[in-house]
Design a protein around this motif. Structure first.
Motif, PDB file in Angstrom:
ATOM      1  N   UNK A 601       0.844  -1.208   0.000  1.00  0.00           N
ATOM      2  CA  UNK A 601       0.000   0.000   0.000  1.00  0.00           C
ATOM      3  C   UNK A 601       0.878   1.257   0.000  1.00  0.00           C
ATOM      4  N   UNK A 602       1.937   1.221   0.784  1.00  0.00           N
ATOM      5  CA  UNK A 602       2.852   2.369   0.833  1.00  0.00           C
ATOM      6  C   UNK A 602       3.573   2.534  -0.507  1.00  0.00           C
ATOM      7  N   UNK A 603       3.838   1.424  -1.173  1.00  0.00           N
ATOM      8  CA  UNK A 603       4.454   1.477  -2.498  1.00  0.00           C
ATOM      9  C   UNK A 603       3.527   2.112  -3.528  1.00  0.00           C
ATOM     10  N   UNK A 604       2.230   1.898  -3.370  1.00  0.00           N
ATOM     11  CA  UNK A 604       1.259   2.560  -4.253  1.00  0.00           C
ATOM     12  C   UNK A 604       1.346   4.075  -4.045  1.00  0.00           C
ATOM     13  N   UNK A 605       1.501   4.481  -2.797  1.00  0.00           N
ATOM     14  CA  UNK A 605       1.688   5.908  -2.500  1.00  0.00           C
ATOM     15  C   UNK A 605       2.949   6.454  -3.149  1.00  0.00           C
ATOM     16  N   UNK A 606       4.026   5.706  -3.022  1.00  0.00           N
ATOM     17  CA  UNK A 606       5.304   6.125  -3.625  1.00  0.00           C
ATOM     18  C   UNK A 606       5.160   6.250  -5.144  1.00  0.00           C
ATOM     19  N   UNK A 607       4.438   5.318  -5.743  1.00  0.00           N
ATOM     20  CA  UNK A 607       4.318   5.288  -7.203  1.00  0.00           C
ATOM     21  C   UNK A 607       3.447   6.423  -7.735  1.00  0.00           C
ATOM     22  N   UNK A 608       2.355   6.717  -7.033  1.00  0.00           N
ATOM     23  CA  UNK A 608       1.331   7.562  -7.650  1.00  0.00           C
ATOM     24  C   UNK A 608       1.017   8.860  -6.908  1.00  0.00           C
ATOM     25  N   UNK A 631      -1.560  10.493   0.523  1.00  0.00           N
ATOM     26  CA  UNK A 631      -1.185   9.101   0.794  1.00  0.00           C
ATOM     27  C   UNK A 631      -2.343   8.234   0.319  1.00  0.00           C
ATOM     28  N   UNK A 632      -2.073   6.975   0.003  1.00  0.00           N
ATOM     29  CA  UNK A 632      -3.167   6.131  -0.467  1.00  0.00           C
ATOM     30  C   UNK A 632      -4.225   5.944   0.607  1.00  0.00           C
ATOM     31  N   UNK A 633      -5.455   6.080   0.227  1.00  0.00           N
ATOM     32  CA  UNK A 633      -6.555   5.781   1.129  1.00  0.00           C
ATOM     33  C   UNK A 633      -7.312   4.588   0.547  1.00  0.00           C
ATOM     34  N   UNK A 634      -8.353   4.174   1.216  1.00  0.00           N
ATOM     35  CA  UNK A 634      -9.041   2.932   0.850  1.00  0.00           C
ATOM     36  C   UNK A 634      -9.346   2.819  -0.654  1.00  0.00           C
ATOM     37  N   UNK A 635      -9.907   3.857  -1.294  1.00  0.00           N
ATOM     38  CA  UNK A 635     -10.232   3.700  -2.719  1.00  0.00           C
ATOM     39  C   UNK A 635      -9.005   3.577  -3.624  1.00  0.00           C
ATOM     40  N   UNK A 636      -7.832   3.976  -3.125  1.00  0.00           N
ATOM     41  CA  UNK A 636      -6.619   3.874  -3.940  1.00  0.00           C
ATOM     42  C   UNK A 636      -5.983   2.489  -3.883  1.00  0.00           C
ATOM     43  N   UNK A 637      -6.427   1.705  -2.919  1.00  0.00           N
ATOM     44  CA  UNK A 637      -5.766   0.419  -2.672  1.00  0.00           C
ATOM     45  C   UNK A 637      -6.715  -0.716  -3.061  1.00  0.00           C
ATOM     46  N   UNK A 638      -6.330  -1.533  -4.028  1.00  0.00           N
ATOM     47  CA  UNK A 638      -7.201  -2.636  -4.434  1.00  0.00           C
ATOM     48  C   UNK A 638      -7.080  -3.788  -3.438  1.00  0.00           C
ATOM     49  N   UNK A 640      -5.297  -6.573  -2.239  1.00  0.00           N
ATOM     50  CA  UNK A 640      -3.904  -6.987  -2.432  1.00  0.00           C
ATOM     51  C   UNK A 640      -3.787  -8.424  -1.973  1.00  0.00           C
ATOM     52  N   UNK A 641      -3.198  -9.241  -2.824  1.00  0.00           N
ATOM     53  CA  UNK A 641      -2.976 -10.626  -2.413  1.00  0.00           C
ATOM     54  C   UNK A 641      -1.526 -10.796  -2.026  1.00  0.00           C
ATOM     55  N   UNK A 642      -1.310 -11.260  -0.815  1.00  0.00           N
ATOM     56  CA  UNK A 642       0.039 -11.523  -0.334  1.00  0.00           C
ATOM     57  C   UNK A 642       0.205 -13.029  -0.201  1.00  0.00           C
TER      58      UNK A 642
END
Ligand code: MOS
Length: 695
Positions: A601-608, A631-638, A640-642
């Motif tokens: 999720x933090x990487x999504x923030x870094x990217x976008x 910073x990414x919030x809920x709608x920004x984060x799909x 995620x499968x770990x």
């Protein structure tokens, strides 16, 4: 063995946190507590020409105002003597009228209430003689570009193996590209807070930190106190991500203020102030050269990284470190350079170097794959390193190939149409990208104390920290496992310099370091119980990592991203993400999963999204709040499968554990940028990727 290690144990501190029993630094109610608010310089660099405290001192409730004129008894050395390990921002604070960066504390207002302190601080008149700030990373800076002495005392700034020029010359395909990343700030929900209490010449600090022992040393050095006169307490920390590794100036200011007024003082850094006086991730400029044969075998790699640091501090963002070993290649050169700008000293932010460096390297690998007409995953596999070619030693374990396989399978990578812009959904361009994830496994000496009680319980104490990582829980599981007790019979207390010494809770090293110390202490306690036949024993143990480098240990992963790009609006949405990771033995799959998910999720923030924007005239961060700094919030984060890939490691340390706090963010930005390229044919070589890049 009790089976405690490997169980999905709920957080042992979860109940205390959700019921409000857990005390964070700002929660300690102390008799006679006063409140302090910082006055910070609106610009920098420069010099405080005058500071008018008259109106502020007449504010009802204001008790004292500290500035460089009265914070230290004269004569004041410009920097604290004997304080080399301390970030220079804290060595110099309130010692002189010199302002090194916008946001530097220039005063502290102490009042009976927080409201009065806020009002008083607003009434302090700072007259500043500013100088134009040097903020251009590619400009001449304060001193010109230079090489750091080392990377955190662990690795040389430059590396070379083989003959780069020859590999470059002889290759069939060559790529020479430049990437850049911008300033970022960690923004944990708990802002940096310090409560200071003096009893005579003994100081107790409640401090939101990742290292109580580090704060103890730093504050003692800056204030000229014996280390044993400083106690630091921090049982709960509300997030950090590296922002609480250093002792920042507010901690010194709180201690000075409490000494000045002779009462306990609490100082909370505001969200806006945090952007000025706490370091963030520096900017980077990276040049990557890759050369390969027609079948995709790497023949030469060069990675040159430049980042900015402060006028006094040397902080390296070690971008090219992963490049030294990630792929098999006979000819590899890497360099790190610094440029001093008029900013606060940058600091560690989740996977320093690895998060920024893998953006460049893993984007370049994607560019190379495209140039070769090769599948990006096939290119990684064609250059799989079967040992660490940088150190010339075997891996202690490396299930990276399995990460690629499991991640690709789950994501459906084999269905990827290599043609750019070929996939569409809901009117959007769809792109798939991947990248390798990697973070080195660190281990430091650590110590712990274990008491076994007559009623069959264990009490574990050590000075480590849990800033939301799950350390309380995972360390409890280690003790339960070795003692063969149910975890609810183990009670753990951490975050106090009165407990046995522990290393910084950073670098993803807590499980390897503190876990090993606790395991050792528990074994010793069992032996002591058997040997003495007593009903209660208490023992302390210290663990030391092996010094010889007979093998190389890293956490590994493969990141797969799907993005949708709106061709008319230029917006990017991450719609699917799969990360598969191998990190040795997983002590708690539940907390590990959360760490890896959070990293992505933090990487999504870094990217976008994430970027500090500085006013070029005054040097200050202008988007200094959570409305302006995205910073990414809920709608920004799909969803995620770990995937946790099993990895047995008998060499890395007795527990067989690697760190999982940082590997999750690495490679994420590259996977997203590569997916954006696949969707649009536009190669974005800087972060964050913005709408303007895609219109
Ligand atoms: Mo981490 S950036 O080492 O706290």
């Amino acid at each position: 063995m009790s089976g405690a290690i490997g169980a999905k144990l709920d957080r042992v501190d979860g109940r205390a946190k959700v019921t409000g029993v857990a005390r964070y630094t700002g929660d300690w109610g102390l008799p006679g507590l006063l409140h302090a608010v910082l006055v910070t310089s609106p610009a920098g660099p420069g010099r405080v020409a005058a500071i008018d405290v008259d109106a502020a001192s007449q504010t009802p409730g204001v008790v004292a105002i500290l500035t460089h004129e009265n914070a230290f008894p004269p004569p004041v050395e410009v920097e604290a003597p004997g304080a080399e390990g301390v970030v220079p921002d804290s060595r110099t604070v309130l010692r002189s009228p010199e302002v090194l960066y916008a946001g530097q504390p220039v005063g502290v207002v102490v009042a009976r209430s927080l409201e009065a302190a806020i009002e008083g601080a607003a009434r302090v008149g700072v007259v500043l003689d500013p100088r134009p700030p040097q903020l251009d990373l590619e400009g001449s800076g304060v001193d010109g570009i230079f090489a750091p002495k080392s990377i955190y005392g662990m690795e040389p700034p430059d590396s070379e193996r083989g003959d780069f020029e020859r590999g470059w010359r002889e290759a069939a395909v060559r790529l020479d590209v430049r990437y850049s990343t911008e300033w970022e700030h960690h923004n944990p929900i708990e802002r940096h807070t310090t409560t200071a209490v003096w009893e005579g010449d003994r100081l107790t600090l409640y401090d939101s930190t990742q290292w109580v022992n580090g704060v103890q040393d730093d504050v003692a050095a800056v204030l000229g106190l014996p280390v044993e006169n400083v106690r630091v307490i921090s049982p709960f920390v509300g997030g950090a991500f590296g922002s609480k590794c250093e002792t920042w100036p507010h901690t010194i200011c709180a201690a000075l203020a409490a000494r000045h007024v002779g009462a306990p003082v609490r100082l909370e850094v505001t969200r806006q102030q945090l952007f000025g006086l706490v370091g963030g991730r520096p900017q980077t400029r990276q040049r990557v050269r890759l050369a390969a044969s027609v079948d995709g075998k790497l023949m030469a790699i060069a990675h040159d990284s430049l980042n900015d640091t402060s006028a006094r501090g040397d902080f390296v963002e070690p971008c090219a470190v992963p490049t030294r070993m990630l792929y098999s290649c006979p000819n590899v050169v890497t360099t790190h350079r610094l440029n001093r700008l008029d900013i606060q000293t940058p600091t560690y932010m989740r996977a320093p170097g690895h998060a920024t460096g893998t953006f460049a390297l893993e984007s370049a690998m994607d560019e190379l794959a495209f140039a070769l007409g090769m599948d990006p995953l096939a290119l990684r596999l064609a250059n799989y390193a079967d040992h660490d070619e940088n150190l010339g030693v075997p891996w202690s374990s490396r299930e990276l190939r399995t990460c690629y396989e499991r991640g690709a399978q789950r994501f459906g990578w084999e269905r990827r149409n290599p043609e750019l812009g070929s996939q569409r959904q809901d009117g959007c361009l769809v792109g798939w990208g991947m990248a390798t994830a990697n973070y080195h496994t660190l281990q430091s000496p650590a110590s712990a104390r274990v008491k076994l009680t007559a009623d069959g319980r264990a009490e574990v104490r050590c000075a480590t920290l849990d800033f939301g990582t799950g350390a309380y829980t995972a360390l409890t599981q280690v003790a339960a496992e070795v003692l063969e007790l149910p975890p609810d019979r183990v009670h753990i207390e951490i975050g106090d310099t009165d407990f046995p010494w522990c290393p910084i809770a950073a670098g993803s090293q807590t499980m390897a370091s503190v876990g090993t110390a606790i395991a050792l202490a528990c074994q010793k306690a069992r032996q002591e119980l058997a040997r003495t036949g007593r009903r209660e024993v208490e023992v302390e143990a210290r663990s030391e990592p092996t010094r010889e480098k007979k093998w190389s240990s890293h956490a590994w992963g493969a990141q797969f991203a799907e993005v949708q790009v709106d061709p008319e609006l230029g917006t990017v949405r991450v719609t699917r993400f799969v990360g598969a990771f191998a990190a040795g033995r997983i002590v708690n799959p539940k907390t590990a999963h959360s760490q890896l998910l959070g990293g992505i999720a933090m990487g999504i923030g870094q990217a976008l999204l994430e970027e500090d924007q500085r006013d070029p005239r005054w040097g200050r961060v202008v988007n200094a709040d959570l409305a302006g700094y995205l910073v990414p919030t809920q709608p920004d984060v799909p969803d995620i499968e770990v995937i946790l890939v099993p990895e047995a490691d008998r060499l890395v340390n007795p527990l067989g554990v690697k760190g999982i706090g940082e590997v999750g963010i690495t490679g994420v930005a590259a996977a997203i940028a590569n997916a954006v390229f696949h969707a649009t044919g536009k190669r974005v070589r800087h972060l964050p990727i913005q709408i303007e890049d895609l219109l």
